[in-house]
Design a protein around this motif. Structure first.
Motif, PDB file in Angstrom:
ATOM      1  N   GLU A   1       3.307  -0.597   5.508  1.00 20.55           N
ATOM      2  CA  GLU A   1       2.614   0.137   4.450  1.00 20.55           C
ATOM      3  C   GLU A   1       1.112   0.143   5.009  1.00 20.55           C
ATOM      4  O   GLU A   1       0.519  -0.915   5.390  1.00 20.55           O
ATOM      5  CB  GLU A   1       2.856  -0.464   3.139  1.00 20.55           C
TER       6      GLU A   1
ATOM      7  N   ASP B   1      -2.619   1.507   4.346  1.00 19.34           N
ATOM      8  CA  ASP B   1      -3.476   2.215   3.192  1.00 19.34           C
ATOM      9  C   ASP B   1      -4.986   2.126   4.132  1.00 19.34           C
ATOM     10  O   ASP B   1      -5.145   1.290   5.046  1.00 19.34           O
ATOM     11  CB  ASP B   1      -3.658   1.275   2.121  1.00 19.34           C
ATOM     12  N   TYR B   2      -5.889   3.062   3.392  1.00 24.77           N
ATOM     13  CA  TYR B   2      -7.310   2.736   3.999  1.00 24.77           C
ATOM     14  C   TYR B   2      -8.163   3.129   2.795  1.00 24.77           C
ATOM     15  O   TYR B   2      -7.988   3.625   2.025  1.00 24.77           O
ATOM     16  CB  TYR B   2      -7.599   3.381   5.312  1.00 24.77           C
TER      17      TYR B   2
ATOM     18  N   TRP C   1      -3.478   6.476   2.158  1.00 20.41           N
ATOM     19  CA  TRP C   1      -2.540   6.059   2.871  1.00 20.41           C
ATOM     20  C   TRP C   1      -2.339   6.843   4.228  1.00 20.41           C
ATOM     21  O   TRP C   1      -2.825   8.154   4.129  1.00 20.41           O
ATOM     22  CB  TRP C   1      -1.226   5.832   2.315  1.00 20.41           C
TER      23      TRP C   1
ATOM     24  N   SER D   1       0.025   7.417   8.246  1.00 21.49           N
ATOM     25  CA  SER D   1       1.146   7.124   8.960  1.00 21.49           C
ATOM     26  C   SER D   1       0.876   7.019  10.425  1.00 21.49           C
ATOM     27  O   SER D   1       0.495   8.161  11.041  1.00 21.49           O
ATOM     28  CB  SER D   1       2.137   8.109   8.446  1.00 21.49           C
TER      29      SER D   1
END
Length: 110
Positions: free
Chosen positions: A42, A44-45, A54, A56
């Motif tokens: 997972e 996130d930032y 989030w 990918s």
């Protein structure tokens, strides 16, 4: 213990390079499969306004991260850093881009 830091730097570098350009902090959660053939992730930032989002990363970055985490896990086993307990199975990695710091919080199965 020098090697320990090298793993952290490598992991931080991979996340930094695959993260969004406006990220101030990257938080990645990883759960390594028991077979050591991959993991669940997972990503996130926090952006410059402190907003959580989030992202990918591409497959290459995920593969590199998996390799780095598996090497880190092996390092723990090879150097008896588990204190006789089962090795960690997951972690939460926080890369503070502004401060240039990385923190890896290891997680264990109960």
């Amino acid at each position: 213990m020098m090697q320990d830091k090298n793993f952290e730097q490598k992991i931080g570098q991979i996340l930094y390079e695959c993260g969004p350009g406006n990220a101030k902090k990257i938080i990645a959660r990883a759960k390594i499969f028991n077979e050591n053939d991959g993991g669940e992730y997972e990503f996130d930032y926090l952006d410059e306004n402190g907003e959580l989002g989030w992202f990918s990363p591409d497959g290459r970055a995920v593969a590199d991260l998996t390799d780095a985490l598996l090497a880190y896990k092996s390092f723990f086993l090879d150097n008896n850093l588990t204190n006789g307990k089962p090795v960690w199975t997951g972690c939460e990695i926080t890369v503070d881009i502004q401060a240039g710091k990385i923190n890896i919080n290891l997680q264990y199965d109960d």
